[in-house]
Design a protein around this motif. Structure first.
Motif, PDB file in Angstrom:
ATOM      1  N   VAL A   1     -63.387 -11.100  -0.389  1.00 16.83           N
ATOM      2  CA  VAL A   1     -63.210 -12.478   0.091  1.00 16.83           C
ATOM      3  C   VAL A   1     -61.760 -12.799   0.404  1.00 16.83           C
ATOM      4  O   VAL A   1     -61.453 -13.909   0.855  1.00 16.83           O
ATOM      5  N   GLY A   2     -60.857 -11.868   0.138  1.00 12.68           N
ATOM      6  CA  GLY A   2     -59.447 -12.128   0.396  1.00 12.68           C
ATOM      7  C   GLY A   2     -58.628 -10.878   0.162  1.00 12.68           C
ATOM      8  O   GLY A   2     -59.166  -9.776   0.006  1.00 12.68           O
ATOM      9  N   ASP A   3     -57.318 -11.044   0.134  1.00  7.73           N
ATOM     10  CA  ASP A   3     -56.419  -9.913  -0.043  1.00  7.73           C
ATOM     11  C   ASP A   3     -55.343 -10.261  -1.064  1.00  7.73           C
ATOM     12  O   ASP A   3     -55.145 -11.423  -1.412  1.00  7.73           O
ATOM     13  N   TRP A   4     -54.635  -9.248  -1.519  1.00 10.01           N
ATOM     14  CA  TRP A   4     -53.583  -9.456  -2.522  1.00 10.01           C
ATOM     15  C   TRP A   4     -52.499  -8.399  -2.377  1.00 10.01           C
ATOM     16  O   TRP A   4     -52.722  -7.317  -1.861  1.00 10.01           O
ATOM     17  N   ARG A   5     -51.318  -8.778  -2.804  1.00 11.66           N
ATOM     18  CA  ARG A   5     -50.182  -7.859  -2.861  1.00 11.66           C
ATOM     19  C   ARG A   5     -49.484  -8.056  -4.195  1.00 11.66           C
ATOM     20  O   ARG A   5     -49.747  -9.018  -4.907  1.00 11.66           O
ATOM     21  N   TYR A   6     -48.599  -7.136  -4.496  1.00  8.48           N
ATOM     22  CA  TYR A   6     -47.877  -7.221  -5.765  1.00  8.48           C
ATOM     23  C   TYR A   6     -46.422  -6.833  -5.550  1.00  8.48           C
ATOM     24  O   TYR A   6     -46.075  -6.144  -4.583  1.00  8.48           O
ATOM     25  N   SER A   7     -45.569  -7.280  -6.461  1.00  6.50           N
ATOM     26  CA  SER A   7     -44.153  -6.918  -6.424  1.00  6.50           C
ATOM     27  C   SER A   7     -43.620  -6.892  -7.840  1.00  6.50           C
ATOM     28  O   SER A   7     -44.162  -7.545  -8.740  1.00  6.50           O
ATOM     29  N   PHE A   8     -42.552  -6.124  -8.036  1.00  4.87           N
ATOM     30  CA  PHE A   8     -41.931  -5.987  -9.351  1.00  4.87           C
ATOM     31  C   PHE A   8     -40.558  -6.654  -9.358  1.00  4.87           C
ATOM     32  O   PHE A   8     -39.815  -6.591  -8.372  1.00  4.87           O
ATOM     33  N   SER A   9     -40.233  -7.241 -10.479  1.00  8.60           N
ATOM     34  CA  SER A   9     -38.879  -7.711 -10.748  1.00  8.60           C
ATOM     35  C   SER A   9     -38.630  -7.471 -12.230  1.00  8.60           C
ATOM     36  O   SER A   9     -39.114  -8.220 -13.086  1.00  8.60           O
ATOM     37  N   GLY A  10     -37.929  -6.373 -12.532  1.00  7.16           N
ATOM     38  CA  GLY A  10     -37.771  -5.987 -13.918  1.00  7.16           C
ATOM     39  C   GLY A  10     -39.108  -5.652 -14.531  1.00  7.16           C
ATOM     40  O   GLY A  10     -39.847  -4.805 -14.032  1.00  7.16           O
ATOM     41  N   ARG A  11     -39.455  -6.351 -15.603  1.00  7.20           N
ATOM     42  CA  ARG A  11     -40.730  -6.119 -16.268  1.00  7.20           C
ATOM     43  C   ARG A  11     -41.797  -7.120 -15.851  1.00  7.20           C
ATOM     44  O   ARG A  11     -42.838  -7.241 -16.502  1.00  7.20           O
ATOM     45  N   THR A  12     -41.545  -7.828 -14.766  1.00  9.15           N
ATOM     46  CA  THR A  12     -42.495  -8.816 -14.283  1.00  9.15           C
ATOM     47  C   THR A  12     -43.210  -8.303 -13.040  1.00  9.15           C
ATOM     48  O   THR A  12     -42.572  -7.841 -12.099  1.00  9.15           O
ATOM     49  N   VAL A  13     -44.522  -8.370 -13.053  1.00  8.11           N
ATOM     50  CA  VAL A  13     -45.329  -8.038 -11.876  1.00  8.11           C
ATOM     51  C   VAL A  13     -45.872  -9.345 -11.310  1.00  8.11           C
ATOM     52  O   VAL A  13     -46.535 -10.108 -12.020  1.00  8.11           O
ATOM     53  N   THR A  14     -45.586  -9.603 -10.069  1.00  5.42           N
ATOM     54  CA  THR A  14     -46.073 -10.818  -9.422  1.00  5.42           C
ATOM     55  C   THR A  14     -47.197 -10.458  -8.460  1.00  5.42           C
ATOM     56  O   THR A  14     -47.027  -9.587  -7.598  1.00  5.42           O
ATOM     57  N   PHE A  15     -48.328 -11.117  -8.618  1.00  4.58           N
ATOM     58  CA  PHE A  15     -49.476 -10.909  -7.744  1.00  4.58           C
ATOM     59  C   PHE A  15     -49.574 -12.100  -6.791  1.00  4.58           C
ATOM     60  O   PHE A  15     -49.634 -13.251  -7.230  1.00  4.58           O
ATOM     61  N   ALA A  16     -49.573 -11.803  -5.511  1.00  5.24           N
ATOM     62  CA  ALA A  16     -49.802 -12.827  -4.491  1.00  5.24           C
ATOM     63  C   ALA A  16     -51.225 -12.661  -3.992  1.00  5.24           C
ATOM     64  O   ALA A  16     -51.533 -11.715  -3.260  1.00  5.24           O
ATOM     65  N   VAL A  17     -52.110 -13.544  -4.432  1.00  6.54           N
ATOM     66  CA  VAL A  17     -53.535 -13.454  -4.124  1.00  6.54           C
ATOM     67  C   VAL A  17     -53.912 -14.570  -3.170  1.00  6.54           C
ATOM     68  O   VAL A  17     -53.766 -15.748  -3.503  1.00  6.54           O
ATOM     69  N   ARG A  18     -54.359 -14.206  -2.006  1.00  9.46           N
ATOM     70  CA  ARG A  18     -54.748 -15.224  -1.035  1.00  9.46           C
ATOM     71  C   ARG A  18     -55.988 -15.971  -1.542  1.00  9.46           C
ATOM     72  O   ARG A  18     -57.029 -15.366  -1.785  1.00  9.46           O
ATOM     73  N   GLY A  19     -55.852 -17.264  -1.744  1.00  9.19           N
ATOM     74  CA  GLY A  19     -56.953 -18.055  -2.235  1.00  9.19           C
ATOM     75  C   GLY A  19     -57.013 -18.180  -3.749  1.00  9.19           C
ATOM     76  O   GLY A  19     -57.989 -18.697  -4.292  1.00  9.19           O
ATOM     77  N   TRP A  20     -55.943 -17.737  -4.449  1.00  2.00           N
ATOM     78  CA  TRP A  20     -55.931 -17.795  -5.913  1.00  2.00           C
ATOM     79  C   TRP A  20     -56.221 -19.203  -6.438  1.00  2.00           C
ATOM     80  O   TRP A  20     -56.969 -19.381  -7.388  1.00  2.00           O
ATOM     81  N   SER A  21     -55.638 -20.211  -5.794  1.00  2.00           N
ATOM     82  CA  SER A  21     -55.787 -21.581  -6.299  1.00  2.00           C
ATOM     83  C   SER A  21     -57.222 -22.076  -6.198  1.00  2.00           C
ATOM     84  O   SER A  21     -57.607 -23.024  -6.886  1.00  2.00           O
ATOM     85  N   ARG A  22     -58.037 -21.444  -5.335  1.00  2.00           N
ATOM     86  CA  ARG A  22     -59.419 -21.899  -5.151  1.00  2.00           C
ATOM     87  C   ARG A  22     -60.411 -21.155  -6.043  1.00  2.00           C
ATOM     88  O   ARG A  22     -61.591 -21.480  -6.058  1.00  2.00           O
ATOM     89  N   ILE A  23     -59.937 -20.141  -6.775  1.00  2.00           N
ATOM     90  CA  ILE A  23     -60.828 -19.342  -7.611  1.00  2.00           C
ATOM     91  C   ILE A  23     -60.943 -20.001  -8.976  1.00  2.00           C
ATOM     92  O   ILE A  23     -59.937 -20.372  -9.598  1.00  2.00           O
ATOM     93  N   ARG A  24     -62.165 -20.173  -9.447  1.00  2.00           N
ATOM     94  CA  ARG A  24     -62.411 -20.892 -10.682  1.00  2.00           C
ATOM     95  C   ARG A  24     -63.336 -20.097 -11.608  1.00  2.00           C
ATOM     96  O   ARG A  24     -63.940 -19.103 -11.202  1.00  2.00           O
ATOM     97  N   GLY A  25     -63.450 -20.574 -12.833  1.00  2.00           N
ATOM     98  CA  GLY A  25     -64.444 -20.081 -13.771  1.00  2.00           C
ATOM     99  C   GLY A  25     -64.281 -18.619 -14.130  1.00  2.00           C
ATOM    100  O   GLY A  25     -63.175 -18.116 -14.348  1.00  2.00           O
TER     101      GLY A  25
END
Length: 351
Positions: free
Chosen positions: A295-319
């Protein structure tokens, strides 16, 4: 026989172990291999099925379509047997846009890859440079990007598999280990073992889907047990009944070449616009799978020990789907960060 798309996706998720908690030895999808480019992405696909697990028992080789894959060592003889080209059409599939050279010199390439191996480790470029001057001219055409005559890339990749060369598991570059032991024996084509595994784990499918996955041109034989099935009005092939299975997991973060996403794309991604975003010619993102569908796509990136996930539509996903995505992100961070200081912190961002 008829089946609905929902039944197919539930069956595929179940047979591929996507509900999790599967022992590594029981991951049936390893029969297909896990694409491991960039490195560790194959390990992620396995971890989705098993949880964090030691992958040292698997081997990383150039196999299907010449791409890096993770396989069980016991499956390598089948790969060599069924991927070795035996007809001009199969051979032509490995040469890209070049004219197919004399197939009879394939054994010479295999011999040279072992005999001329430079040192204990060798990059793809170092090994290619070692064998190219010793091959016939039709095997080493001029390569404009490299500015040199060298062995056709697809044939080089095929040769490493047939010669028994394995890759290092980590690192951005392809680095081969010096081969040990005798030259692997490649048997006659025999039964279509790879196609049987594909039919069981991916089916229903069309023959064109399986041929694209093999990447080696039309095969001489198809499994005799294949029979027609209609899925939502479209004719496909299947090797076993699509039985009752639990619904697919609430949400998954998969890479676009995960075994679950093989076969007819419309089965897993009914929205053509979403499919176009996920499967790109270059730089494809991950596939956001909710209740079995992309239903969508996602990417990730690193900054030190932090992994950031950019998920298209994340704000609309519930439950349950939102909770499952959080668990998936933590799992992926653990797999990628196995060699880093703990803990890994997951953050979310909108693409």
């Amino acid at each position: 026989m008829e089946a609905t798309r929902a039944q197919v996706l539930a069956h595929r998720a179940a047979v591929q172990g996507l509900h999790g908690g599967v022992a590594l030895d029981d991951v049936e999808a390893l029969a297909l291999g896990f694409v491991d480019s960039p490195p560790k992405t194959g390990g992620v696909g396995i971890a989705v099925r098993t949880g964090p697990v030691d992958l040292d028992g698997l081997v990383r080789v150039l196999s299907l379509r010449g791409a890096p894959h993770l396989h069980r060592r016991a499956d390598l003889p089948v790969l060599r047997r069924e991927l070795r080209p035996r007809t001009p059409r199969q051979f032509a599939a490995w040469v890209g846009g070049f004219d197919p050279p004399d197939l009879g010199h394939l054994d010479l390439l295999i011999e040279l890859l072992r005999r001329e191996f430079p040192g204990d480790r060798a990059t793809k470029g170092e090994l290619s440079a070692a064998v190219s001057p010793l091959l016939p001219a039709d095997w080493t055409p001029w390569c404009e990007p490299c500015g040199a005559d060298h062995v056709v890339d697809g044939l080089f990749r095929l040769g490493t598999l047939l010669a028994g060369l394995e890759l290092e598991h980590v690192g951005a570059r392809l680095v081969f280990r010096k081969p040990t032991g005798p030259l692997p024996v490649v048997e006659d084509a025999g039964e279509p073992t790879l196609l049987r595994a594909y039919a069981r784990l991916v089916g229903p499918f069309a023959k064109a889907d399986a041929e694209k996955w093999l990447g080696a041109g039309p095969r001489a034989a198809w499994p005799q047990e294949l029979r027609p099935v209609t899925v939502d009005g479209r004719g496909l092939l299947v090797s076993e009944d699509v039985g009752e299975a639990p619904p697919p997991p609430a949400a998954l973060l998969l890479f676009h070449r995960d075994p679950y996403l093989l076969g007819p794309r419309w089965l897993v991604a009914p929205d053509a616009a979403v499919a176009k975003r996920v499967w790109r010619p270059v730089g494809s993102p991950g596939a956001l799978v909710v209740h079995g569908e992309v239903v969508g796509d996602w990417r990730y990136s690193f900054s030190g020990r932090t992994v950031t996930f950019a998920v298209r539509g994340w704000s609309r996903i519930r439950g349950a789907a939102r909770k499952a995505l959080g668990e998936q992100a933590e799992l992926l961070a653990a797999v990628w960060g196995a060699s880093a200081l703990e803990p890994n912190v997951v953050e979310w961002a909108q693409p």
